[in-house]
Design a protein around this motif. Structure first.
Motif, PDB file in Angstrom:
ATOM      1  N   LEU A 350       6.756 -12.628  -2.934  1.00  8.15           N
ATOM      2  CA  LEU A 350       5.713 -13.363  -3.645  1.00  8.15           C
ATOM      3  C   LEU A 350       5.962 -14.868  -3.658  1.00  8.15           C
ATOM      4  N   ASP A 351       7.137 -15.310  -3.203  1.00  4.41           N
ATOM      5  CA  ASP A 351       7.360 -16.749  -3.066  1.00  4.41           C
ATOM      6  C   ASP A 351       6.479 -17.340  -1.979  1.00  4.41           C
ATOM      7  N   HIS A 352       5.893 -16.488  -1.154  1.00  2.00           N
ATOM      8  CA  HIS A 352       5.011 -16.937  -0.065  1.00  2.00           C
ATOM      9  C   HIS A 352       3.572 -16.486  -0.308  1.00  2.00           C
ATOM     10  N   THR A 353       3.168 -16.503  -1.578  1.00  2.82           N
ATOM     11  CA  THR A 353       1.807 -16.088  -1.922  1.00  2.82           C
ATOM     12  C   THR A 353       0.764 -16.826  -1.096  1.00  2.82           C
ATOM     13  N   GLN A 354       0.945 -18.133  -0.913  1.00  4.77           N
ATOM     14  CA  GLN A 354      -0.067 -18.923  -0.201  1.00  4.77           C
ATOM     15  C   GLN A 354      -0.120 -18.599   1.286  1.00  4.77           C
ATOM     16  N   ASP A 355       0.886 -17.874   1.802  1.00  3.13           N
ATOM     17  CA  ASP A 355       0.875 -17.499   3.217  1.00  3.13           C
ATOM     18  C   ASP A 355       0.097 -16.217   3.483  1.00  3.13           C
ATOM     19  N   PHE A 356      -0.308 -15.519   2.414  1.00  3.37           N
ATOM     20  CA  PHE A 356      -1.045 -14.265   2.586  1.00  3.37           C
ATOM     21  C   PHE A 356      -2.553 -14.498   2.458  1.00  3.37           C
ATOM     22  N   ARG A 357      -3.295 -13.832   3.316  1.00  2.00           N
ATOM     23  CA  ARG A 357      -4.747 -13.746   3.123  1.00  2.00           C
ATOM     24  C   ARG A 357      -5.103 -12.398   2.532  1.00  2.00           C
ATOM     25  N   ARG A 358      -4.532 -11.328   3.095  1.00  3.18           N
ATOM     26  CA  ARG A 358      -4.746  -9.991   2.536  1.00  3.18           C
ATOM     27  C   ARG A 358      -3.680  -9.053   3.093  1.00  3.18           C
ATOM     28  N   VAL A 359      -3.383  -8.013   2.307  1.00  2.00           N
ATOM     29  CA  VAL A 359      -2.429  -6.978   2.679  1.00  2.00           C
ATOM     30  C   VAL A 359      -3.016  -5.642   2.245  1.00  2.00           C
ATOM     31  N   LEU A 360      -3.066  -4.695   3.167  1.00  2.00           N
ATOM     32  CA  LEU A 360      -3.538  -3.349   2.846  1.00  2.00           C
ATOM     33  C   LEU A 360      -2.364  -2.380   2.955  1.00  2.00           C
ATOM     34  N   VAL A 361      -2.002  -1.774   1.843  1.00  4.40           N
ATOM     35  CA  VAL A 361      -0.921  -0.785   1.821  1.00  4.40           C
ATOM     36  C   VAL A 361      -1.556   0.588   2.009  1.00  4.40           C
ATOM     37  N   PHE A 362      -1.043   1.344   2.982  1.00  5.77           N
ATOM     38  CA  PHE A 362      -1.598   2.669   3.241  1.00  5.77           C
ATOM     39  C   PHE A 362      -0.475   3.633   3.599  1.00  5.77           C
ATOM     40  N   VAL A 363      -0.803   4.923   3.634  1.00  5.49           N
ATOM     41  CA  VAL A 363       0.181   5.951   3.943  1.00  5.49           C
ATOM     42  C   VAL A 363      -0.409   6.890   4.985  1.00  5.49           C
ATOM     43  N   THR A 364       0.421   7.310   5.935  1.00  3.45           N
ATOM     44  CA  THR A 364       0.001   8.256   6.962  1.00  3.45           C
ATOM     45  C   THR A 364       0.918   9.477   6.937  1.00  3.45           C
ATOM     46  N   ILE A 365       0.411  10.580   7.460  1.00  7.03           N
ATOM     47  CA  ILE A 365       1.235  11.771   7.662  1.00  7.03           C
ATOM     48  C   ILE A 365       1.804  11.697   9.068  1.00  7.03           C
ATOM     49  N   TYR A 366       3.126  11.619   9.160  1.00  3.87           N
ATOM     50  CA  TYR A 366       3.755  11.552  10.472  1.00  3.87           C
ATOM     51  C   TYR A 366       3.939  12.946  11.067  1.00  3.87           C
ATOM     52  N   GLU A 367       4.392  13.882  10.251  1.00  2.69           N
ATOM     53  CA  GLU A 367       4.539  15.255  10.725  1.00  2.69           C
ATOM     54  C   GLU A 367       4.625  16.186   9.531  1.00  2.69           C
ATOM     55  N   GLY A 368       4.447  17.466   9.784  1.00  2.00           N
ATOM     56  CA  GLY A 368       4.580  18.482   8.749  1.00  2.00           C
ATOM     57  C   GLY A 368       3.274  18.937   8.148  1.00  2.00           C
ATOM     58  N   ALA A 369       2.192  18.222   8.364  1.00  2.00           N
ATOM     59  CA  ALA A 369       0.896  18.608   7.812  1.00  2.00           C
ATOM     60  C   ALA A 369      -0.204  17.843   8.522  1.00  2.00           C
ATOM     61  N   ARG A 370      -1.399  18.347   8.410  1.00  2.00           N
ATOM     62  CA  ARG A 370      -2.558  17.648   8.944  1.00  2.00           C
ATOM     63  C   ARG A 370      -3.545  17.278   7.845  1.00  2.00           C
ATOM     64  N   SER A 371      -3.036  17.283   6.622  1.00  2.00           N
ATOM     65  CA  SER A 371      -3.888  16.944   5.481  1.00  2.00           C
ATOM     66  C   SER A 371      -3.022  16.580   4.289  1.00  2.00           C
ATOM     67  N   PHE A 372      -3.572  15.769   3.378  1.00  2.00           N
ATOM     68  CA  PHE A 372      -2.911  15.443   2.122  1.00  2.00           C
ATOM     69  C   PHE A 372      -3.193  16.491   1.044  1.00  2.00           C
ATOM     70  N   ALA A 373      -3.779  17.614   1.419  1.00  2.00           N
ATOM     71  CA  ALA A 373      -4.152  18.628   0.438  1.00  2.00           C
ATOM     72  C   ALA A 373      -2.942  19.034  -0.396  1.00  2.00           C
ATOM     73  N   ASP A 374      -3.160  19.117  -1.704  1.00  2.00           N
ATOM     74  CA  ASP A 374      -2.154  19.542  -2.676  1.00  2.00           C
ATOM     75  C   ASP A 374      -0.969  18.592  -2.785  1.00  2.00           C
ATOM     76  N   LEU A 375      -1.179  17.356  -2.399  1.00  2.00           N
ATOM     77  CA  LEU A 375      -0.151  16.325  -2.552  1.00  2.00           C
ATOM     78  C   LEU A 375      -0.371  15.593  -3.872  1.00  2.00           C
ATOM     79  N   HIS A 376       0.711  15.381  -4.622  1.00  2.00           N
ATOM     80  CA  HIS A 376       0.630  14.634  -5.874  1.00  2.00           C
ATOM     81  C   HIS A 376       1.478  13.385  -5.716  1.00  2.00           C
ATOM     82  N   ALA A 377       0.838  12.234  -5.683  1.00  2.00           N
ATOM     83  CA  ALA A 377       1.548  10.990  -5.377  1.00  2.00           C
ATOM     84  C   ALA A 377       1.249   9.929  -6.413  1.00  2.00           C
ATOM     85  N   THR A 378       2.242   9.070  -6.654  1.00  2.00           N
ATOM     86  CA  THR A 378       2.099   7.930  -7.554  1.00  2.00           C
ATOM     87  C   THR A 378       2.505   6.673  -6.806  1.00  2.00           C
TER      88      THR A 378
END
Length: 451
Positions: A350-378
């Motif tokens: 955050l010391d470089h706040t002025q260097d950011f325009r936007r950041v999108l945090v996302f999550v993907t499934i790499y292996e083990g499932a083809r859906s987020f079904a029944d996943l409980h995440a925080t």
């Protein structure tokens, strides 16, 4: 063993998992577990308070592991290693606080102590009916003749987590209160040069008889030490911040600057638990089929800097980023279970706040499932300075392999965090990364990668 209020039972001096649980529902406030390490009835320092803003004791003996939604029940967990608790600590108090309500609105509240290695129940206390209490001491570990015991307490506080914490000697951040007016300036003082006794001029009377010759004067060096000021007092320790921010559909955004998060590092954590193991969507009409699998999720971030540079931070392709040079985002590691308190983490400078325009945090499934079904995440965003920000993901009802978690945008020089919690379904042959890119208009070129 089920205990009644005031009763006790021996516990092993090993790692114990303390589970605070309740039944969620409409109008039920969130609850948070905490622990206080006491010597002589008080904490030795503010570091002896372990809760969502201070999740680990400096000794490592007590740790706040976080929440899980188990379907019909929510738990918040502490891990306590009694074998490593310092000899000066006499008690470890186990408490709960209600966020946005009272415990009279929280049904089926209980505390359960489990042997962390064997996963067996050591003790359980179902709290009696509460009314206006917004904090509770539910139980405590205490030493008796060299061994540890657990006592069911059930003492309520109507003053919330702040009242409970201050009662045990915690210094709480009072930033919400009015600031005391500054002291009136004192009159200017001009320091006079120091004088010593006998330094004033003296006129001697004339001699009565003939003058007596005197030996020539001898100059003796005299060193007068300069006046010294007392050493400045040590700066007081920073008070404990009890505030936190939970983003919801009704209130999805918050400014980091307004929460005090304007500098330092901000940790973005994804923690998850799978109630049933799913390998994906199968059968007719997309019916979810429960099959055993090891689910591996990857926390990622798309970034766009103020100078127009764009990119991605992810484990795939070993694009872990950097914290002190562009893109000022770093992926800490790759957790393949999500069951630990660490989960997956990104750190944003955050010391470089002025260097950011936007950041999108996302999550993907790499292996083990083809859906987020029944996943409980925080998802928790924990600035180095300022209140933590958290939110939970909704239940996934579509065959999604990528979920947009949070969008951070530079708005008027301030970073604003918006809860997305948006499940996306890639088209056939389209990667999860390209899918989230298209959904948010990043406009990048993608090539296959591995980790």
């Amino acid at each position: 063993m089920s205990l009644t209020k005031g009763s006790n039972t021996p516990v092993p001096s090993t790692a114990l998992r303390v589970e605070l649980g309740w039944r969620p529902g409409p109008g039920v406030p969130d609850a948070d577990a905490s622990a206080l390490l006491l010597t002589g009835g008080k904490v030795s320092s503010d570091a002896d308070f372990v809760f969502y803003n201070q999740p680990v004791h400096p000794s490592g003996t007590v740790r706040h592991e976080g929440k899980h939604d188990l379907g019909g029940r929510v738990t918040d967990t502490l891990l306590v290693d009694l074998a490593r608790v310092g000899p000066a600590v006499e008690r470890v108090v186990l408490a709960a606080s209600a966020d946005g309500g009272t415990f009279g609105q929280v049904p089926d509240l209980y505390i359960e102590v489990r042997d962390a290695d064997r996963d067996t129940v050591v003790a359980r206390f179902d709290s009696p009916g509460a009314t206006v209490e917004s904090a509770f001491v539910l139980g405590e570990f205490y030493r008796r003749q060299g061994a540890w015991k657990f006592r069911a307490v059930g003492q309520g506080y109507s003053s919330g987590l702040e009242g409970l914490a201050t009662d045990f000697g915690i210094t709480v951040d009072e930033s919400q209160q009015h600031t005391a007016p500054p002291a009136a300036p004192s009159a200017p003082v001009t320091a006079a040069p120091p004088t010593t006794p006998g330094s004033a001029p003296v006129t001697a009377p004339p001699p009565a008889g003939p003058p007596v010759p005197l030996p020539p004067p001898v100059a003796l060096p005299v060193t007068v030490p300069p006046p010294t000021a007392p050493p400045p007092p040590a700066p007081p320790a920073a008070p404990v911040r009890l505030t936190k921010v939970t983003l919801t559909k009704a209130a999805p955004s918050v400014s980091l600057a307004k929460q005090g998060g304007t500098s330092g590092a901000m940790r973005v954590n994804l923690n998850w638990q799978v109630r049933k193991q799913f390998s994906g969507w199968g059968g007719k009409r997309g019916r979810a089929v429960a099959l055993h699998a090891d689910l591996d999720l990857d926390l990622c971030a798309l970034y766009e800097l103020a100078d127009g540079r764009k990119g991605v931070v992810q484990a795939l392709g070993n694009a872990f980023g950097a914290l002190h040079r562009p893109p000022y985002i770093h992926l800490d590691g790759d957790d393949r279970t999500g069951a630990s308190a660490d989960g997956e983490n990104l750190t944003i400078n955050l010391d470089h706040t002025q260097d950011f325009r936007r950041v999108l945090v996302f999550v993907t499934i790499y292996e083990g499932a083809r859906s987020f079904a029944d996943l409980h995440a925080t998802v928790t965003l924990r600035p180095q300075h300022g209140a933590p920000i958290d939110f939970s993901l909704d239940e996934c009802t579509v065959p999604s392999t990528v979920c947009a978690l949070a969008l951070i945008t530079n708005t008027g020089g301030e970073l604003v965090v918006r809860r997305e919690a948006r499940y996306l379904v890639p088209e056939r042959g389209v990667s999860p990364q390209r899918t989230v890119d298209r959904a948010y208009g990043w406009g990048m070129n993608w090539t296959p990668g591995r980790k």
